[in-house]
Design a protein around this motif. Structure first.
Motif, PDB file in Angstrom:
ATOM      1  N   SER A  33      40.802  38.061  32.766  1.00  0.00           N
ATOM      2  CA  SER A  33      39.456  38.776  33.465  1.00  0.00           C
ATOM      3  C   SER A  33      39.466  38.009  34.664  1.00  0.00           C
ATOM      4  O   SER A  33      40.089  37.191  35.156  1.00  0.00           O
ATOM      5  CB  SER A  33      38.306  38.410  32.707  1.00  0.00           C
ATOM      6  OG  SER A  33      38.004  36.972  32.543  1.00  0.00           O
ATOM      7  N   VAL A  34      38.645  38.626  35.659  1.00  0.00           N
ATOM      8  CA  VAL A  34      38.434  38.145  36.875  1.00  0.00           C
ATOM      9  C   VAL A  34      36.934  38.161  37.219  1.00  0.00           C
ATOM     10  O   VAL A  34      36.274  39.035  36.689  1.00  0.00           O
ATOM     11  CB  VAL A  34      38.945  39.264  38.045  1.00  0.00           C
ATOM     12  CG1 VAL A  34      38.931  39.085  39.395  1.00  0.00           C
ATOM     13  CG2 VAL A  34      40.217  39.454  37.742  1.00  0.00           C
ATOM     14  N   ILE A  35      36.552  37.221  37.835  1.00  0.00           N
ATOM     15  CA  ILE A  35      35.270  36.867  38.037  1.00  0.00           C
ATOM     16  C   ILE A  35      34.940  37.233  39.569  1.00  0.00           C
ATOM     17  O   ILE A  35      35.534  36.757  40.473  1.00  0.00           O
ATOM     18  CB  ILE A  35      34.581  35.261  38.045  1.00  0.00           C
ATOM     19  CG1 ILE A  35      34.969  34.770  36.666  1.00  0.00           C
ATOM     20  CG2 ILE A  35      33.355  35.121  38.659  1.00  0.00           C
ATOM     21  CD1 ILE A  35      34.635  33.500  36.316  1.00  0.00           C
ATOM     22  N   TYR A  41      34.727  40.561  34.953  1.00  0.00           N
ATOM     23  CA  TYR A  41      35.469  41.934  34.595  1.00  0.00           C
ATOM     24  C   TYR A  41      36.956  41.819  34.140  1.00  0.00           C
ATOM     25  O   TYR A  41      37.481  41.060  34.254  1.00  0.00           O
ATOM     26  CB  TYR A  41      35.489  42.648  36.013  1.00  0.00           C
ATOM     27  CG  TYR A  41      34.382  43.104  36.803  1.00  0.00           C
ATOM     28  CD1 TYR A  41      33.628  44.489  36.807  1.00  0.00           C
ATOM     29  CD2 TYR A  41      34.026  42.368  37.665  1.00  0.00           C
ATOM     30  CE1 TYR A  41      32.309  44.773  37.239  1.00  0.00           C
ATOM     31  CE2 TYR A  41      32.571  42.922  38.483  1.00  0.00           C
ATOM     32  CZ  TYR A  41      32.067  44.063  38.192  1.00  0.00           C
ATOM     33  OH  TYR A  41      30.826  44.113  38.845  1.00  0.00           O
ATOM     34  N   PRO A  42      37.148  42.943  33.221  1.00  0.00           N
ATOM     35  CA  PRO A  42      38.460  42.843  32.683  1.00  0.00           C
ATOM     36  C   PRO A  42      39.364  43.141  33.814  1.00  0.00           C
ATOM     37  O   PRO A  42      39.160  43.993  34.748  1.00  0.00           O
ATOM     38  CB  PRO A  42      38.457  43.983  31.780  1.00  0.00           C
ATOM     39  CG  PRO A  42      37.150  44.453  31.297  1.00  0.00           C
ATOM     40  CD  PRO A  42      36.268  43.879  32.417  1.00  0.00           C
ATOM     41  N   GLY A  47      41.603  46.596  38.581  1.00  0.00           N
ATOM     42  CA  GLY A  47      42.796  47.247  38.963  1.00  0.00           C
ATOM     43  C   GLY A  47      42.491  48.594  39.304  1.00  0.00           C
ATOM     44  O   GLY A  47      42.995  49.361  40.183  1.00  0.00           O
ATOM     45  N   GLN A  48      41.701  49.508  38.114  1.00  0.00           N
ATOM     46  CA  GLN A  48      41.502  50.724  38.181  1.00  0.00           C
ATOM     47  C   GLN A  48      40.499  51.235  39.476  1.00  0.00           C
ATOM     48  O   GLN A  48      40.840  52.165  40.185  1.00  0.00           O
ATOM     49  CB  GLN A  48      41.005  51.352  37.054  1.00  0.00           C
ATOM     50  CG  GLN A  48      40.840  52.885  36.918  1.00  0.00           C
ATOM     51  CD  GLN A  48      40.091  53.159  35.466  1.00  0.00           C
ATOM     52  OE1 GLN A  48      39.525  52.634  34.628  1.00  0.00           O
ATOM     53  NE2 GLN A  48      40.323  54.449  35.199  1.00  0.00           N
ATOM     54  N   THR A  73      38.497  33.879  41.031  1.00  0.00           N
ATOM     55  CA  THR A  73      38.946  33.206  39.648  1.00  0.00           C
ATOM     56  C   THR A  73      39.485  34.226  38.786  1.00  0.00           C
ATOM     57  O   THR A  73      38.531  34.937  38.523  1.00  0.00           O
ATOM     58  CB  THR A  73      37.796  32.375  39.175  1.00  0.00           C
ATOM     59  OG1 THR A  73      37.258  31.650  40.351  1.00  0.00           O
ATOM     60  CG2 THR A  73      37.810  31.527  38.082  1.00  0.00           C
ATOM     61  N   CYS A  74      40.685  33.902  38.080  1.00  0.00           N
ATOM     62  CA  CYS A  74      41.028  34.641  36.997  1.00  0.00           C
ATOM     63  C   CYS A  74      41.006  33.923  35.966  1.00  0.00           C
ATOM     64  O   CYS A  74      41.638  32.657  36.059  1.00  0.00           O
ATOM     65  CB  CYS A  74      42.434  35.346  37.533  1.00  0.00           C
ATOM     66  SG  CYS A  74      42.287  36.332  39.038  1.00  0.00           S
ATOM     67  N   ARG A  75      40.866  34.466  34.794  1.00  0.00           N
ATOM     68  CA  ARG A  75      41.056  33.691  33.412  1.00  0.00           C
ATOM     69  C   ARG A  75      42.069  34.406  32.468  1.00  0.00           C
ATOM     70  O   ARG A  75      42.012  35.510  32.799  1.00  0.00           O
ATOM     71  CB  ARG A  75      39.503  33.634  32.640  1.00  0.00           C
ATOM     72  CG  ARG A  75      38.533  32.876  33.703  1.00  0.00           C
ATOM     73  CD  ARG A  75      37.336  32.283  32.886  1.00  0.00           C
ATOM     74  NE  ARG A  75      36.587  31.483  33.477  1.00  0.00           N
ATOM     75  CZ  ARG A  75      35.304  31.434  33.542  1.00  0.00           C
ATOM     76  NH1 ARG A  75      34.967  31.994  32.476  1.00  0.00           N
ATOM     77  NH2 ARG A  75      34.674  30.594  34.368  1.00  0.00           N
TER      78      ARG A  75
END
Length: 104
Positions: A33-35, A41-42, A47-48, A73-75
């Motif tokens: 996910s990305v914050i 968000y997934p 990306g889409q 921030t990516c998780r």
């Protein structure tokens, strides 16, 4: 910043991504996910939206790399479940395997 996603070059900016994701309702996060702002968000959804491509055309890693370089921030995926702290007796373990409730 110029990045390549699904073999296509994109000029992305942090403000551009924020603007693109404004008003987009986050889907349920299952993997990475990305914050963005106050929402999570997934990676594939982000990306889409920012590339306007099908999710099958790019990998999550490509989007994570681009979002990290932009300062988001990516998780990773979901955390693994914790191992139970108490030990079950052989009878309790067999009972649990058969699907009957385990008594303490």
């Amino acid at each position: 910043m110029r990045c390549v996603i699904a073999r296509f070059p994109f000029d992305l900016t942090k403000s551009g991504v924020l603007e693109s994701m404004k008003g987009v309702k986050p889907e349920q996060v299952i993997g990475e996910s990305v914050i963005i702002g106050r929402r999570t968000y997934p990676v594939k959804q982000v990306g889409q939206v920012i590339t306007r491509q099908d999710r099958r055309d790019f990998s999550a890693g490509e989007v994570v790399r681009a979002m990290t370089q932009l300062g988001f921030t990516c998780r990773g995926g979901l955390p693994r479940t914790a191992v139970p702290t108490r030990m079950l007796s052989p009878l309790q373990r067999a009972s649990a395997m058969l699907g009957t409730p385990v008594t303490a």
